[in-house]
Design a protein around this motif. Structure first.
Motif, PDB file in Angstrom:
ATOM      1  N   TRP A  43     149.367  17.855  33.340  1.00  0.00           N
ATOM      2  CA  TRP A  43     150.421  16.594  33.316  1.00  0.00           C
ATOM      3  C   TRP A  43     149.625  15.542  32.486  1.00  0.00           C
ATOM      4  O   TRP A  43     148.550  15.088  32.587  1.00  0.00           O
ATOM      5  CB  TRP A  43     150.967  16.087  34.482  1.00  0.00           C
ATOM      6  N   GLY A  44     150.485  14.684  31.829  1.00  0.00           N
ATOM      7  CA  GLY A  44     150.291  13.712  30.841  1.00  0.00           C
ATOM      8  C   GLY A  44     151.385  13.013  30.379  1.00  0.00           C
ATOM      9  O   GLY A  44     152.445  13.359  30.277  1.00  0.00           O
ATOM     10  N   SER A  45     151.112  11.580  30.770  1.00  0.00           N
ATOM     11  CA  SER A  45     152.459  10.507  30.711  1.00  0.00           C
ATOM     12  C   SER A  45     153.860  11.147  31.234  1.00  0.00           C
ATOM     13  O   SER A  45     154.906  11.202  30.869  1.00  0.00           O
ATOM     14  CB  SER A  45     152.884  10.403  29.109  1.00  0.00           C
ATOM     15  N   ASP A  46     153.624  11.535  32.624  1.00  0.00           N
ATOM     16  CA  ASP A  46     154.605  12.064  33.389  1.00  0.00           C
ATOM     17  C   ASP A  46     155.462  13.461  32.622  1.00  0.00           C
ATOM     18  O   ASP A  46     156.457  13.890  32.921  1.00  0.00           O
ATOM     19  CB  ASP A  46     155.586  11.059  33.719  1.00  0.00           C
ATOM     20  N   ILE A  47     154.566  14.142  31.814  1.00  0.00           N
ATOM     21  CA  ILE A  47     155.216  15.273  31.231  1.00  0.00           C
ATOM     22  C   ILE A  47     154.423  16.448  31.357  1.00  0.00           C
ATOM     23  O   ILE A  47     153.243  16.259  31.124  1.00  0.00           O
ATOM     24  CB  ILE A  47     155.559  14.856  29.696  1.00  0.00           C
ATOM     25  N   LYS A  48     155.067  17.385  31.668  1.00  0.00           N
ATOM     26  CA  LYS A  48     154.103  18.849  31.835  1.00  0.00           C
ATOM     27  C   LYS A  48     153.679  19.174  30.689  1.00  0.00           C
ATOM     28  O   LYS A  48     154.511  19.573  29.712  1.00  0.00           O
ATOM     29  CB  LYS A  48     154.858  19.868  32.794  1.00  0.00           C
ATOM     30  N   GLN A  49     152.358  19.333  30.361  1.00  0.00           N
ATOM     31  CA  GLN A  49     151.987  19.703  28.959  1.00  0.00           C
ATOM     32  C   GLN A  49     151.653  21.189  28.753  1.00  0.00           C
ATOM     33  O   GLN A  49     151.422  21.533  27.633  1.00  0.00           O
ATOM     34  CB  GLN A  49     150.659  18.945  28.526  1.00  0.00           C
ATOM     35  N   ALA A  50     151.143  21.534  29.865  1.00  0.00           N
ATOM     36  CA  ALA A  50     150.456  23.085  30.049  1.00  0.00           C
ATOM     37  C   ALA A  50     150.411  23.968  31.420  1.00  0.00           C
ATOM     38  O   ALA A  50     150.598  22.876  32.348  1.00  0.00           O
ATOM     39  CB  ALA A  50     149.152  23.229  29.315  1.00  0.00           C
ATOM     40  N   THR A  51     150.116  24.986  31.364  1.00  0.00           N
ATOM     41  CA  THR A  51     149.824  25.627  32.615  1.00  0.00           C
ATOM     42  C   THR A  51     148.642  26.315  32.603  1.00  0.00           C
ATOM     43  O   THR A  51     148.720  27.049  31.576  1.00  0.00           O
ATOM     44  CB  THR A  51     151.037  26.363  33.302  1.00  0.00           C
ATOM     45  N   TYR A  52     147.650  26.304  33.397  1.00  0.00           N
ATOM     46  CA  TYR A  52     146.596  27.285  33.411  1.00  0.00           C
ATOM     47  C   TYR A  52     146.373  28.019  34.772  1.00  0.00           C
ATOM     48  O   TYR A  52     146.877  27.623  35.691  1.00  0.00           O
ATOM     49  CB  TYR A  52     145.308  26.406  32.978  1.00  0.00           C
ATOM     50  N   LYS A  53     145.765  29.179  34.460  1.00  0.00           N
ATOM     51  CA  LYS A  53     145.688  29.953  35.604  1.00  0.00           C
ATOM     52  C   LYS A  53     144.131  29.769  36.323  1.00  0.00           C
ATOM     53  O   LYS A  53     143.478  29.796  35.784  1.00  0.00           O
ATOM     54  CB  LYS A  53     145.794  31.392  35.545  1.00  0.00           C
ATOM     55  N   GLY A  54     144.044  29.408  37.663  1.00  0.00           N
ATOM     56  CA  GLY A  54     142.794  29.156  38.211  1.00  0.00           C
ATOM     57  C   GLY A  54     142.074  30.540  38.703  1.00  0.00           C
ATOM     58  O   GLY A  54     142.799  31.593  38.178  1.00  0.00           O
ATOM     59  N   SER A  55     140.968  30.422  39.143  1.00  0.00           N
ATOM     60  CA  SER A  55     140.157  31.735  39.500  1.00  0.00           C
ATOM     61  C   SER A  55     140.622  32.209  40.629  1.00  0.00           C
ATOM     62  O   SER A  55     141.377  31.600  41.674  1.00  0.00           O
ATOM     63  CB  SER A  55     138.739  31.260  39.833  1.00  0.00           C
ATOM     64  N   ALA A  56     140.834  33.553  40.706  1.00  0.00           N
ATOM     65  CA  ALA A  56     141.511  34.464  41.837  1.00  0.00           C
ATOM     66  C   ALA A  56     140.513  34.155  43.014  1.00  0.00           C
ATOM     67  O   ALA A  56     139.311  34.287  42.805  1.00  0.00           O
ATOM     68  CB  ALA A  56     141.624  35.746  41.323  1.00  0.00           C
ATOM     69  N   LYS A  57     140.904  34.211  44.212  1.00  0.00           N
ATOM     70  CA  LYS A  57     140.011  34.277  45.642  1.00  0.00           C
ATOM     71  C   LYS A  57     140.557  35.626  46.249  1.00  0.00           C
ATOM     72  O   LYS A  57     141.191  35.235  47.321  1.00  0.00           O
ATOM     73  CB  LYS A  57     140.227  32.766  46.066  1.00  0.00           C
TER      74      LYS A  57
END
Length: 195
Positions: A43-57
């Motif tokens: 998020w930046g300036s209250d706007i969702k700018q991207a989505t990323y995938k974290g590491s699988a556990k």
């Protein structure tokens, strides 16, 4: 993909590959968690700018109602005393084990093999019951926590195979042909029966 009931469980340890159970005794369920990494938003300036995938556990809880104490001890890294007593070890270096769970794909001649080839495991629950009919057998729960598998190049895998034939997965993972777990008359945990 419409899956039917759970059919077979194979567990691999440093001493070999074993099929769990026979007849009414065997694997009850495999519950997978965190197969893929969780999605995280940027998020930046209250706007969702991207989505990323974290590491699988990736983890899985395998519940069985018939497994030899020898195999359970090997999977969980328990120490066996000279008196034949298995003792859970808090400071032990855990052995690497893995499993293949086989489920039938409804209305086909195919199975789904879901597998975690390299993992550390611990027994997390022993549920003893007073009624030993088929619906109420005692159970053992084993938690597997996946570690990176070099042959697979990941934590877990899924493959459609011909019904009753996981040989291609065994070859892929470099595992031997499975033996029946209770071979040799090992004492069984989770049931009142000794095989």
């Amino acid at each position: 993909m419409s899956l039917e009931g759970f059919k077979k469980l194979l567990i691999h340890t440093p001493s070999g590959t074993y099929e769990i159970g026979r007849g009414d005794n065997g694997a009850v369920s495999v519950d997978w968690k965190d197969i893929d990494g969780a999605l995280n938003d940027v998020w930046g300036s209250d706007i969702k700018q991207a989505t990323y995938k974290g590491s699988a556990k990736t983890t899985a809880t395998v519940t069985v109602n018939g497994m030899s104490l020898d195999l359970l001890g090997e999977v969980a890294g328990w120490k066996k005393s000279s008196d034949g007593v298995y003792v859970p070890q808090n400071d032990a270096k855990l052995p690497v084990s893995g499993f293949i769970a086989v489920t039938h794909i409804f209305n086909t001649d195919k199975d789904l093999a879901s597998f975690m080839p390299s993992a550390n495991a611990t027994m997390t629950k022993l549920s003893l019951k007073t009624n030993t009919d088929k619906k109420n057998l005692a159970t053992v729960a084993i938690d597997f926590s996946a570690i990176q598998d070099e042959k697979l190049g990941g934590l877990s895998g899924f493959k459609v195979v011909p019904t009753g034939d996981v040989s291609s997965v065994l070859t892929l993972l470099g595992w031997d042909e499975p033996k029946q777990d209770d071979e040799g008359g090992n004492e069984s945990v989770g049931t009142s029966t000794t095989h």
